[in-house]
Structure formats: C-alpha cells, structure tokens
Design an enzyme around this catalytic site. Structure first.
Site, PDB file in Angstrom:
ATOM      1  N   TYR A 194       0.872  -1.179   0.115  1.00  0.00           N
ATOM      2  CA  TYR A 194      -0.103   0.104  -0.193  1.00  0.00           C
ATOM      3  C   TYR A 194       0.874   1.329  -0.149  1.00  0.00           C
ATOM      4  CZ  TYR A 194      -3.948  -3.021   1.619  1.00  0.00           C
ATOM      5  OH  TYR A 194      -5.041  -3.853   1.630  1.00  0.00           O
ATOM      6  N   LYS A 237      -1.531  -8.342  -1.993  1.00  0.00           N
ATOM      7  CA  LYS A 237      -2.974  -7.745  -1.772  1.00  0.00           C
ATOM      8  C   LYS A 237      -2.537  -6.127  -2.136  1.00  0.00           C
ATOM      9  CE  LYS A 237      -5.951  -7.791   2.339  1.00  0.00           C
ATOM     10  NZ  LYS A 237      -6.782  -6.703   2.014  1.00  0.00           N
TER      11      LYS A 237
HETATM   12  P1  FBP Z   1     -11.037  -4.261   3.447  1.00  0.00           P
HETATM   13  O1  FBP Z   1     -11.552  -5.257   2.349  1.00  0.00           O
HETATM   14  O2  FBP Z   1     -12.006  -4.228   4.475  1.00  0.00           O
HETATM   15  O3  FBP Z   1     -10.605  -2.947   2.819  1.00  0.00           O
HETATM   16  O4  FBP Z   1      -9.691  -4.829   4.237  1.00  0.00           O
HETATM   17  C1  FBP Z   1      -8.386  -4.835   3.468  1.00  0.00           C
HETATM   18  C2  FBP Z   1      -7.606  -4.288   4.250  1.00  0.00           C
HETATM   19  O5  FBP Z   1      -6.188  -4.434   3.698  1.00  0.00           O
HETATM   20  C3  FBP Z   1      -7.464  -4.880   5.764  1.00  0.00           C
HETATM   21  O6  FBP Z   1      -6.618  -6.004   5.780  1.00  0.00           O
HETATM   22  C4  FBP Z   1      -6.894  -3.571   6.467  1.00  0.00           C
HETATM   23  O7  FBP Z   1      -7.274  -3.694   7.778  1.00  0.00           O
HETATM   24  C5  FBP Z   1      -7.452  -2.588   5.678  1.00  0.00           C
HETATM   25  O8  FBP Z   1      -7.850  -2.931   4.478  1.00  0.00           O
HETATM   26  C6  FBP Z   1      -6.428  -1.534   5.595  1.00  0.00           C
HETATM   27  O9  FBP Z   1      -6.936  -0.566   4.604  1.00  0.00           O
HETATM   28  P2  FBP Z   1      -6.522   0.931   4.903  1.00  0.00           P
HETATM   29  O10 FBP Z   1      -4.687   1.116   5.422  1.00  0.00           O
HETATM   30  O11 FBP Z   1      -6.402   1.599   3.762  1.00  0.00           O
HETATM   31  O12 FBP Z   1      -7.368   1.824   5.859  1.00  0.00           O
END
Ligand code: FBP
Length: 281
Positions: free
Chosen positions: A153, A189
């Site tokens: 991310y 992911k």
């Molecule tokens: P979601 O499908 O609810 O978006 O979850 C994916 C995820 O990667 C979770 O594992 C994590 O808690 C969350 O998104 C973190 O998302 P962000 O850092 O964008 O808030």
C-alpha cells in the site's frame, strides 16, 4: 545455483495449494480492529465477534482468514486456513506511515498459521525501515517454509506529492505490485485501480506473484463491489482478500457465497444478480 532458484516447489505454489485450492482465492480479512478500530463493526455489530467471522468464512466457503496474533491466540480454531498478519498500525497514529512487526514468523507457525502477512507503505518517510522489517520477515518465512503475503500500500511521500494521495492511481497500484514482487512476496494484496485495463497492468508487472484485490470500504450496492470482483478476475487476479465488503453486510454469508460463484465458478454479475432481481416483489 542459489537456494531460491533450486526450489522446484515454491512458496507461491504452497500459497496456492492452501489458499487457492479451487484455482482461485477468496480470503476474509479481519485485522480492522487494530487498523481502523471498533467503529468498523458498527454497521453489523455481530462482526465485532471473531467467532462470527470464522462462521462466515466456513459457511460461505472462504479459502482463508486474516487475523492479528491476539485474535488468533484467543479465537482461531483451525476450521479455515489462517494468514497471520505480523504487523499492524492503529488509525490513532498520525505520523508518517509505518507498521511495526508485533509477531514473528515462528510465533505465527505456533499459532497455526499457513501463511504470514505483512504491510509496507512504500513512499513513507519510514520506507527504509519497513523494507528492513520485510527483509527479516522474508528470511524467516523461507526458514519456516511459510508463504509471505505482502499488503503493498504505497502511502505518503510522492503518493501525496505527485498523485494527490490517490492510492488507487494506476501508476501507484502498478508500482505497489512491482514492489511486492521485487521484495519477495509469495502473494500480494493491492488496491483496485477502478478499471480492469489499468489493473491488468498491475497484474502483469506482478509477474509470477499472484494478486489479490483489496476490498476497500463497503460499496453502496452489492452490484458495485461484485463488478469490481468480476473485473479483476477478468484480467488475471488470483482473487480477492476482502473484509468490510463482506462482514459489514448483514447478509455476509450469502454475499460470500455470491463471491464464490464469481471467483471459483466464473459467473458474471448479471447471472448471479438476475435471479434476485427477478424474485423481488
Ligand atoms: P477491506 O477489504 O475491508 O478494505 O480490508 C482490506 C485491508 O487490507 C485490511 O486487511 C486492512 O485492515 C485494511 O484494508 C487497511 O486498509 P487501509 O490501510 O487502507 O485503511
């Protein structure tokens, strides 16, 4: 030849053999209690209970669940394969993005995990630190024969300066995919770009590393999320690792089953939503 290139059966193969037994994969993510806090559970209050999440995963036929160590320690019952998330940060933190490890690969093995997960925020002022963390996790993952799933991310730094903070920008997502490959992910992911053509680019540059789309906030309609799933599958994603879009819905099990029909059976949104539309009063 080095140790890695001699592996006939890679950790990516191992990941697929556990989490993509039907050729594709749907994983139920549940690390939001730390990442976002309990407000994420308000839409569907049952979702605060990890037992409820395990039940959804079992009843809807998910390939795996994602827990942090504390939830795994108290609730994991072995009924669905586990990806143990080794790091996490809270939404109370306001500094440059960084997520420190709170669990080792060895501890994940003893908690019953079949894979480990780790988030990195490339672009952050702490990028260098997270690359170091990940390198150590990777060494341990190889040592303990555990597939490593990277939550890639990009955040902060030039994601803000150049892309206006848009983590879904095609260049950011493709870069995220490539970073995960370069750093040794066995699966990754990544966020959705919003259209299949640009997501195809990310899948391509991910190379041999299977791609799971991250779910994101619950969409207004079922159809909106299901279309995203259809699109990423159509361009070669292995599947989805989704949290809120499943367990924030009151019909989580039914919705999970619909995802299964799309991801495993290749059904299209129109096919699976039509009967529901036809049967409504
Ligand atoms: P979601 O499908 O609810 O978006 O979850 C994916 C995820 O990667 C979770 O594992 C994590 O808690 C969350 O998104 C973190 O998302 P962000 O850092 O964008 O808030």
């Amino acid at each position: 030849m080095g140790r890695y290139t001699m592996r006939a059966y890679t950790l990516t193969d191992k990941f697929k053999s556990i989490f993509a037994r039907r050729g594709r994969s749907i994983v139920l993510a549940y690390d939001h209690g730390i990442e976002h806090g309990p407000t994420d559970f308000l839409d569907n209050p049952d979702s605060a209970e990890p037992e409820y999440i395990l039940k959804i995963a079992r009843d809807a036929g998910f390939d795996g669940v994602v827990f942090q160590r504390g939830v795994a320690e108290k609730y994991y019952d072995g009924s669905v394969p586990l990806i143990l998330k080794l790091n996490g940060k809270t939404s109370l933190y306001n500094g440059a993005p960084v997520s420190a490890p709170n669990c080792t690969v060895e501890e994940a093995v003893s908690l019953g995990a079949s894979a480990v997960g780790f988030t990195i925020y490339a672009g952050s002022d702490y990028e260098w630190k997270q690359v170091e963390y990940l390198a150590q996790i990777k060494r341990d993952a190889v040592k303990f024969d555990m597939p490593l799933v990277v939550w890639s991310y990009p955040r902060g730094g030039k994601v803000d300066a150049k892309y206006n903070g848009n983590e879904h920008h095609p260049e950011v997502v493709a870069y995220a995919a490539r970073i995960a490959l370069e750093l040794g992910a066995d699966a990754m992911k990544i966020k959705y770009t919003g259209d299949p053509k640009t997501f195809a680019w990310a899948v391509r540059v991910a190379g041999k590393v299977p791609v799971l789309m991250s779910g994101g906030p619950k969409t207004k309609t079922d159809e909106e999320f299901l279309r995203q799933v259809e699109e990423v599958i159509s361009v070669g994603a292995l599947g989805v690792a989704v949290g809120r879009n499943v367990w924030q819905r009151k019909n989580a099990v039914e919705f999970g089953k619909l995802l299964g029909q799309m991801v495993y059976e290749g059904k299209k949104v129109a096919e699976i939503l039509e009967p529901a539309v036809n049967s409504s009063p």
